[in-house]
Write a protein that holds these residues in place. Structure first.
Motif, PDB file in Angstrom:
ATOM      1  N   SER A 235       0.827  -1.207   0.000  1.00  0.00           N
ATOM      2  CA  SER A 235       0.000   0.000   0.000  1.00  0.00           C
ATOM      3  C   SER A 235       0.866   1.264   0.000  1.00  0.00           C
TER       4      SER A 235
ATOM      5  N   ALA B 139       0.837   4.051  -2.951  1.00  0.00           N
ATOM      6  CA  ALA B 139       0.505   5.434  -2.605  1.00  0.00           C
ATOM      7  C   ALA B 139       1.595   6.397  -3.074  1.00  0.00           C
TER       8      ALA B 139
ATOM      9  N   SER C 131      -3.953  12.018  -1.630  1.00  0.00           N
ATOM     10  CA  SER C 131      -3.098  10.843  -1.807  1.00  0.00           C
ATOM     11  C   SER C 131      -1.824  10.942  -0.986  1.00  0.00           C
TER      12      SER C 131
ATOM     13  N   ASP D  79      -2.740   9.994   2.287  1.00  0.00           N
ATOM     14  CA  ASP D  79      -2.907   8.538   2.270  1.00  0.00           C
ATOM     15  C   ASP D  79      -1.557   7.841   2.367  1.00  0.00           C
TER      16      ASP D  79
ATOM     17  N   SER E  60      -5.378   5.923 -11.051  1.00  0.00           N
ATOM     18  CA  SER E  60      -5.538   6.064  -9.602  1.00  0.00           C
ATOM     19  C   SER E  60      -6.734   5.263  -9.103  1.00  0.00           C
TER      20      SER E  60
ATOM     21  N   ASP F  24      -6.446   2.225  -6.531  1.00  0.00           N
ATOM     22  CA  ASP F  24      -7.183   2.327  -5.271  1.00  0.00           C
ATOM     23  C   ASP F  24      -8.123   1.138  -5.090  1.00  0.00           C
TER      24      ASP F  24
ATOM     25  N   ARG G 109      -5.918  -1.769  -4.042  1.00  0.00           N
ATOM     26  CA  ARG G 109      -5.439  -1.615  -2.664  1.00  0.00           C
ATOM     27  C   ARG G 109      -6.576  -1.824  -1.658  1.00  0.00           C
ATOM     28  N   SER G 110      -7.744  -1.288  -1.967  1.00  0.00           N
ATOM     29  CA  SER G 110      -8.871  -1.429  -1.056  1.00  0.00           C
ATOM     30  C   SER G 110      -9.264  -2.887  -0.876  1.00  0.00           C
TER      31      SER G 110
ATOM     32  N   PHE H 202      -8.968   4.079   0.852  1.00  0.00           N
ATOM     33  CA  PHE H 202      -8.755   3.852  -0.573  1.00  0.00           C
ATOM     34  C   PHE H 202     -10.052   3.535  -1.312  1.00  0.00           C
ATOM     35  N   SER H 203     -11.038   2.972  -0.609  1.00  0.00           N
ATOM     36  CA  SER H 203     -12.328   2.749  -1.270  1.00  0.00           C
ATOM     37  C   SER H 203     -13.027   4.081  -1.560  1.00  0.00           C
TER      38      SER H 203
ATOM     39  N   ASP I 228     -11.368   6.870  -2.045  1.00  0.00           N
ATOM     40  CA  ASP I 228     -10.535   7.529  -3.059  1.00  0.00           C
ATOM     41  C   ASP I 228     -11.051   7.230  -4.468  1.00  0.00           C
TER      42      ASP I 228
ATOM     43  N   SER J 173     -11.783  10.317  -6.857  1.00  0.00           N
ATOM     44  CA  SER J 173     -11.062  10.425  -8.135  1.00  0.00           C
ATOM     45  C   SER J 173     -12.044  10.494  -9.293  1.00  0.00           C
TER      46      SER J 173
END
Length: 480
Positions: free
Chosen positions: A28, A32, A58, A61, A137, A141, A144-145, A167-168, A170, A174
């Motif tokens: 992560s 990031a 970010s 983050d 992105s 994300d 990662r989520s 990240f969810s 994000d 975005s």
């Protein structure tokens, strides 16, 4: 969001758990770093406040991911002399820091957005690179989520859950920024001036998303740091514990959380004449009841002696003796002219001097009178409780003595049979034991009276006997 937390298997290797949590946290951090760098470059080249706000988001983050990585390294350390509850609170503290950073970001974004909307208009240049960065992105994300959420759910990690939640959201922020850039592009192409402000409006929306996420995180982290019990858990535990047999009451239940572990302190009321061993058994059952509600819980059970509502005078007398760690038996109570008189037998260590034994009995009798005021007098027969193993020898069966004893037993019609007669000699005293068969339905009180009477008759018929032990058996017993 990711389902119910999984139950941790105590046999599962802790090294594997730590490695898995650290790996997903490290990945992560790398992701990031890459996304933050791309957003900064594109945001500066296009002048888009939406992308720049996303870059700031970010960047925080990234800081949050680094904090998360450090926190999972510390939180998985076992408990030690200075941290008896482990290091799990580090995860809650790291989530608190992440929340503070996010709120700080919101202040900066809102300030710049209001400035561009009302005081200082800035022309932006939506480019293909800007849209590509936002799409990349969103994809990163999403990955990662999912990865963080899976491991967070597997090990019930609050720090990883916070990262996954970041990240969810994000992904949506975005998408909003990309949508704002698209509106600016449409406004330029078709000459719609009010669409030129879509970018700072998108930035405000991103700030709103951050505030929403931050308040949720703040509530969870503050609850964890203040040892707030999980919603409804206390009620469920109380209801589960009340089903344990032998409890008089559930006095108090306290729950706290540290990392992925819960700690529960349960105080229960037990009848005061319950033995210490039985108290331990009830405590084990209470622990199992708590684990049925919160599986990964360290449980401490505290037993409180309470007088039962159905206590009779015999129970109250024995309760006082138990409080003195003494064992009374053959308690009898007589009502003479409206006054109660108690007689009881008390066992004490045979090595105890008479004066010490008498003083302890006197103190106990005084407390019994205070506990049961209706008692007028108490007479205690002090018996020596054996503390040594006596050397003895088996006596060869004496046929004549056996016949004498069996003849005595026939004097009692309710004694159906006498068998397994054994004789021993201990310290020049003769001991006799035997088994007697009685009708199944005969009350125990009558069995005791008959056994006592038989013992007296044995000693009358054979004065050489020092002690007689009679074991009663029901007529249906087939173990002979």
């Amino acid at each position: 969001m990711w389902g119910a937390p999984a139950v941790l298997d105590p046999e599962f290797g802790s090294d594997a758990m730590r490695a898995e949590k650290r790996a997903v946290a490290a990945n992560s951090v790398l992701a990031a770093m890459a996304i933050t760098a791309l957003k900064i470059v594109v945001g500066v080249t296009t002048g888009s406040l939406g992308i720049l706000s996303e870059a700031a988001h970010s960047f925080l983050d990234l800081i949050a991911a680094i904090i998360t990585l450090l926190s999972v390294r510390v939180s998985d350390k076992p408990a030690d002399a200075d941290h008896q509850y482990g290091h799990g609170k580090v995860e809650s503290f790291s989530a608190f820091i992440e929340t503070s950073l996010l709120l700080l970001t919101c202040v900066v974004i809102i300030y710049e957005a209001v400035k561009r909307l009302f005081f200082h208009h800035v022309d932006i240049e939506p480019t293909l690179a800007a849209f590509l960065v936002m799409l990349v992105s969103m994809a990163v994300d999403f990955w990662r989520s999912r990865a963080l959420g899976r491991i967070a759910n597997k090990y019930d990690s609050q720090a990883l859950q916070a990262d996954a939640l970041h990240f969810s959201t994000d992904i949506w922020s975005s998408g909003v920024v990309a949508f704002g850039l698209a509106l600016v592009l449409i406004g330029r192409k078709f000459g719609v001036p009010w669409l030129f402000d879509a970018d700072p409006v998108a930035a405000l929306f991103v700030a709103g998303v951050i505030v929403f996420v931050s308040t949720r995180l703040a509530r969870k982290t503050v609850d964890a740091l203040l040892d707030t019990a999980p919603a409804g858990a206390r009620t469920r535990i109380i209801n589960a514990v009340r089903n344990v047999d032998g409890l008089l009451e559930v006095d108090r239940v306290r729950i706290r959380r540290a990392g992925n572990r819960y700690f529960a302190d349960v105080s229960i009321g037990l009848a005061r004449n319950v033995t210490f061993q039985r108290s331990g058994q009830v405590a084990d059952e209470v622990t199992r009841a708590v684990h049925n509600v919160l599986p990964n819980t360290d449980v401490v059970v505290h037993s409180i002696p309470r007088p039962a509502l159905a206590e009779n005078i015999f129970d109250r007398v024995r309760a006082v003796a138990t409080r003195h760690n003494l064992n009374v038996h053959d308690v009898s109570v007589q009502d003479l002219d409206g006054k109660l008189h108690v007689e009881q037998h008390l066992e004490m260590d045979e090595r105890l001097p008479l004066k010490d034994a008498h003083d302890r009995v006197t103190l106990m009798e005084e407390e019994i009178r205070e506990e049961v005021p209706e008692i007028a007098s108490i007479l205690t027969h002090i018996e020596s409780e054996p503390a040594t193993i006596e050397p003895g020898e088996q006596i060869v069966q004496d046929a004549e003595l056996e016949e004498r004893l069996k003849s005595v037993a026939t004097e009692f019609p309710e004694i159906l049979d006498m068998h397994d007669i054994e004789m021993k000699r201990v310290r020049d005293h003769v001991y006799v034991s035997c088994h007697c068969t009685f009708p199944d339905e005969l009350p125990l009180s009558r069995v005791h009276d008959l056994s006592t009477a038989l013992e007296i008759r044995f000693k009358q018929a054979a004065p050489e006997l020092f002690r007689v032990l009679i074991h009663p058996e029901p007529s249906t017993d087939n173990r002979r």
